[in-house]
Design a protein around this motif. Structure first.
Motif, PDB file in Angstrom:
ATOM      1  N   UNK A  71      15.395  50.289  50.455  1.00 49.16           N
ATOM      2  CA  UNK A  71      15.522  49.214  51.443  1.00 49.16           C
ATOM      3  C   UNK A  71      15.791  49.747  52.846  1.00 49.16           C
ATOM      4  N   UNK A  72      16.681  50.722  52.985  1.00 50.00           N
ATOM      5  CA  UNK A  72      16.997  51.260  54.309  1.00 50.00           C
ATOM      6  C   UNK A  72      15.800  51.942  54.954  1.00 50.00           C
ATOM      7  N   UNK A  73      15.066  52.717  54.176  1.00 50.14           N
ATOM      8  CA  UNK A  73      13.880  53.397  54.716  1.00 50.14           C
ATOM      9  C   UNK A  73      12.807  52.387  55.117  1.00 50.14           C
ATOM     10  N   UNK A  74      12.626  51.341  54.318  1.00 47.39           N
ATOM     11  CA  UNK A  74      11.649  50.312  54.661  1.00 47.39           C
ATOM     12  C   UNK A  74      12.035  49.595  55.951  1.00 47.39           C
ATOM     13  N   UNK A  75      13.307  49.256  56.096  1.00 47.66           N
ATOM     14  CA  UNK A  75      13.744  48.576  57.319  1.00 47.66           C
ATOM     15  C   UNK A  75      13.600  49.477  58.534  1.00 47.66           C
ATOM     16  N   UNK A  76      13.851  50.768  58.367  1.00 45.75           N
ATOM     17  CA  UNK A  76      13.664  51.704  59.486  1.00 45.75           C
ATOM     18  C   UNK A  76      12.201  51.804  59.879  1.00 45.75           C
ATOM     19  N   UNK A  77      11.306  51.779  58.899  1.00 45.96           N
ATOM     20  CA  UNK A  77       9.880  51.930  59.180  1.00 45.96           C
ATOM     21  C   UNK A  77       9.255  50.621  59.688  1.00 45.96           C
ATOM     22  N   UNK A  78       9.655  49.485  59.104  1.00 44.71           N
ATOM     23  CA  UNK A  78       8.976  48.213  59.372  1.00 44.71           C
ATOM     24  C   UNK A  78       9.807  47.228  60.174  1.00 44.71           C
ATOM     25  N   UNK A  79      11.049  47.559  60.477  1.00 41.55           N
ATOM     26  CA  UNK A  79      11.927  46.594  61.121  1.00 41.55           C
ATOM     27  C   UNK A  79      12.475  45.618  60.086  1.00 41.55           C
ATOM     28  N   UNK A  80      13.472  44.853  60.480  1.00 42.56           N
ATOM     29  CA  UNK A  80      14.101  43.914  59.543  1.00 42.56           C
ATOM     30  C   UNK A  80      13.371  42.570  59.556  1.00 42.56           C
ATOM     31  N   UNK A  81      12.118  42.628  59.162  1.00 40.75           N
ATOM     32  CA  UNK A  81      11.258  41.443  59.160  1.00 40.75           C
ATOM     33  C   UNK A  81      10.607  41.308  57.786  1.00 40.75           C
ATOM     34  N   UNK A  82      10.483  40.076  57.328  1.00 38.81           N
ATOM     35  CA  UNK A  82       9.717  39.836  56.120  1.00 38.81           C
ATOM     36  C   UNK A  82       8.263  40.226  56.384  1.00 38.81           C
ATOM     37  N   UNK A  83       7.690  40.993  55.491  1.00 42.33           N
ATOM     38  CA  UNK A  83       6.317  41.463  55.687  1.00 42.33           C
ATOM     39  C   UNK A  83       5.294  40.346  55.573  1.00 42.33           C
TER      40      UNK A  83
END
Length: 228
Positions: free
Chosen positions: A20-32
């Motif tokens: 989850x942390x790596x995804x938020x760092x890469x994509x921002x805290x937004x629902x895809x």
């Protein structure tokens, strides 16, 4: 729907939730899918459901970020991946259109096969659920459509203010801060049609936006190697 680029896997995961942390760092805290910004309550979303595809439970290429509403609607639907357009594989902004009253629809003029896949994407997570009698009814706790309406109204106010301040760099920075804070990238991109500098700045400001889906004038283009 914002096209995203998650990049290569930063590491391997003992548990999928550890990503989850790596995804938020890469994509921002937004629902895809719905594009809402959610500082909390985002989850690792498996494009191919983990309950049915255990071999992909910890596969980085199978991960996106999902909110409670999009995850709930999607559930364990085992759709054929080639039957749906995906934000990490296609330029989904060419496939969907947004309106100020909160509706999301398949773009007009798509070839029949791509139109079908765009509608499948909308149906997969229920982006067409709307409180209007003309839309599919949402659940009581599903406020995605009202959040889109609010974001559109705020984006219009920011655009008017931006223009009244002679499109200064300081005004542009305020627009970017608002867009990052509220989410709904596609809404802001639509409202700021004609403001190339703001659109280009948005591409850089929101983490994980797939730059290859836009040309130097911030126009939408086909994603390299994809059908759209």
């Amino acid at each position: 729907m914002r096209p995203v680029e998650r990049g290569p896997a930063p590491r391997t995961y003992a548990r999928y939730a550890d990503a989850i942390g790596d995804l938020e760092n890469r994509l921002g805290r937004y629902c895809s899918y719905c594009e809402r910004r959610l500082p909390t309550s985002l989850a690792v979303e498996h494009m191919a459901p983990k309950s049915l595809h255990r071999n992909r439970e910890r596969d980085w290429s199978n991960f996106l970020l999902g909110c409670t509403n999009c995850n709930s609607v999607k559930g364990d639907k085992d759709v054929a991946e080639d039957d749906v357009l995906w934000p990490d594989r296609h330029n989904t902004m060419l496939a969907l259109t947004y309106s100020r009253d909160g509706f999301v629809q398949a773009a007009e003029g798509l070839p029949p096969e791509l139109g079908q896949r765009a509608r499948a994407l909308i149906d997969l997570v229920g982006l067409d659920r709307h409180g209007s009698h003309t839309g599919r009814p949402p659940t009581r706790r599903d406020r995605r459509w009202t959040d889109r309406e609010e974001a559109w109204s705020i984006a219009e106010s920011c655009r008017d203010r931006f223009e009244s301040l002679d499109r200064s760099m300081e005004a542009r920075d305020l627009v970017l801060a608002a867009a990052k804070g509220y989410g709904f990238f596609s809404v802001w991109f639509a409202v700021f049609e004609g403001h190339v500098d703001v659109r280009l700045a948005l591409l850089d400001a929101v983490p994980g936006t797939a730059a290859s889906c836009f040309d130097e004038g911030a126009n939408l283009i086909r994603r390299p190697g994809a059908e759209i």
